[in-house]
Write an enzyme that holds these catalytic residues in place. Sequence first.
Site, PDB file in Angstrom:
ATOM      1  N   LYS A  15       0.826  -1.214   0.000  1.00  0.00           N
ATOM      2  CA  LYS A  15       0.000   0.000   0.000  1.00  0.00           C
ATOM      3  C   LYS A  15       0.864   1.271   0.000  1.00  0.00           C
ATOM      4  O   LYS A  15       0.528   2.239  -0.685  1.00  0.00           O
ATOM      5  CB  LYS A  15      -1.006   0.003   1.151  1.00  0.00           C
ATOM      6  CG  LYS A  15      -0.384  -0.082   2.515  1.00  0.00           C
ATOM      7  CD  LYS A  15      -1.442  -0.372   3.585  1.00  0.00           C
ATOM      8  CE  LYS A  15      -0.788  -0.404   4.960  1.00  0.00           C
ATOM      9  NZ  LYS A  15       0.376  -1.331   5.098  1.00  0.00           N
ATOM     10  N   ALA A  34       5.206  11.533   7.770  1.00  0.00           N
ATOM     11  CA  ALA A  34       5.447  10.272   8.469  1.00  0.00           C
ATOM     12  C   ALA A  34       4.889  10.355   9.881  1.00  0.00           C
ATOM     13  O   ALA A  34       5.190  11.298  10.609  1.00  0.00           O
ATOM     14  CB  ALA A  34       6.942   9.971   8.503  1.00  0.00           C
ATOM     15  N   HIS A  50      11.959   2.423   4.747  1.00  0.00           N
ATOM     16  CA  HIS A  50      10.975   3.191   3.963  1.00  0.00           C
ATOM     17  C   HIS A  50      11.613   4.464   3.398  1.00  0.00           C
ATOM     18  O   HIS A  50      11.420   4.804   2.240  1.00  0.00           O
ATOM     19  CB  HIS A  50       9.769   3.569   4.836  1.00  0.00           C
ATOM     20  CG  HIS A  50       8.730   2.497   4.909  1.00  0.00           C
ATOM     21  ND1 HIS A  50       7.833   2.272   3.898  1.00  0.00           N
ATOM     22  CD2 HIS A  50       8.454   1.590   5.872  1.00  0.00           C
ATOM     23  CE1 HIS A  50       7.043   1.262   4.242  1.00  0.00           C
ATOM     24  NE2 HIS A  50       7.397   0.828   5.426  1.00  0.00           N
ATOM     25  N   ALA A  52      14.722   5.172   2.679  1.00  0.00           N
ATOM     26  CA  ALA A  52      15.698   4.918   1.612  1.00  0.00           C
ATOM     27  C   ALA A  52      15.018   4.706   0.261  1.00  0.00           C
ATOM     28  O   ALA A  52      15.622   4.905  -0.787  1.00  0.00           O
ATOM     29  CB  ALA A  52      16.549   3.706   1.978  1.00  0.00           C
TER      30      ALA A  52
END
Lengths: 170, 170, 170
Positions: A15, A34, A50, A52
Amino acid sequence: MPVRQLILGGARSGKSRHAEQLALATGGAVTYVATAVAADAEMQERIAHHRAQRPAAWSLVEEPLALAQVLRAHAVADGCLLVDCLTLWLSNLLAVDDARMQQEIAALYAAVPQLPGRLLLVSNEVGWGIVPDNPLARRFRDEAGRLHQQLATLCDHVTLVVAGLPLALK
Amino acid sequence: MPVRQLILGGARSGKSRHAEQLALATGGAVTYVATAVAADAEMQERIAHHRAQRPAAWSLVEEPLALAQVLRAHAVADGCLLVDCLTLWLSNLLAVDDARMQQEIAALYAAVPQLPGRLLLVSNEVGWGIVPDNPLARRFRDEAGRLHQQLATLCDHVTLVVAGLPLALK
Amino acid sequence: MPVRQLILGGARSGKSRHAEQLALATGGAVTYVATAVAADAEMQERIAHHRAQRPAAWSLVEEPLALAQVLRAHAVADGCLLVDCLTLWLSNLLAVDDARMQQEIAALYAAVPQLPGRLLLVSNEVGWGIVPDNPLARRFRDEAGRLHQQLATLCDHVTLVVAGLPLALK
């Protein structure tokens, strides 16, 4: 014209990656919101993993609680806000207190229809298993389910992601 | 002509509300068959919450175990029966004994194709998580899964509800 | 022409039966690749139950770990390989060690695009519940999710089975 989309899916359903591809496809500025808090080593690793994978040009805002306020501050008509993810945010709020949680949820419901630009909201489906023994876990999945239902009414599109594949629900 | 519909979804997916909207849309008399037993305060609160949201004109029948018998007693050609929900009923039966459970399940399979009027069956998807440690929980999700498969063959329509949005499976 | 299909679903969703019907419909030779290990009485019963429901003409290969090797050994241009199921295989590998698991997963990704004939891969959706307390369970659902995403890119068709009803995702 503002377009709001809710992207749902189980753990590791793809997702987040789907939402990131949608954000990239807008071709405009992307602000990644985030909600994760790096409370332990496992979470730090997930966050780093995430991060990276996201384009370096994207702005990053980290906000565990005051989501609506952050969205209002960063929404621009030609930009895209990507929130990943709502269930972590809800879980952070549950750890504070109930009044704050209800206040932040109400603030989100008020903000979503008013934000300019593109909005992508990522959230986990968590209610498809056996009823949890833990009362807090039951509370959490109830709140997550209600949140998804309400946001689905406020969003233009709702997508369920399974094995990386999007299924349009709305 | 009788129409039978199975409405599936996770916890707080909006499946009950969707079924209630379908029942309202029939325009006829609705009998709501509640399978919940108010065993504790949390369940009493859930039941009261659900009850408050239903139209006052609907008849209410509460039956934790003998579902087929109750359906046969209340089905009428121009009426609608709404059962909420099958997983609670299954869970009630598991707490009695296996023989009774198999007997009631067989009675339901026999009744469903014979009932006059509209039938709406609400049930929880419970098998999309990690295999539970608890053998009874594994047993429960196996029985629920089998029940859904069998009822899906007996129903004219099967709907999966996610975030309040119906997805037609049949 | 080789056709590869991933069949996903929750526990007792009817995914195995759906895959078996697809295998039967090919009209050719079917090799059933079982990944289950009969570690306890409950698992022995499940295996025996599944076996009794399959056509006697099908070949049976039991392999808990070296899946890619077995698929390469048994794939034929006019035959069908049915693997049931990938999550059990993953769970077997997790119980060995991480290096072996990553090696076997890589071998599967390499093999799938190269196999002649029809390939049906059955796997469990396990990430739609509350985050498990158990770190190994979290690891397992992460690996299962990644596996499904990657195989979905390698397969021609991906199907989600709910209550025995197939929903085409790809």
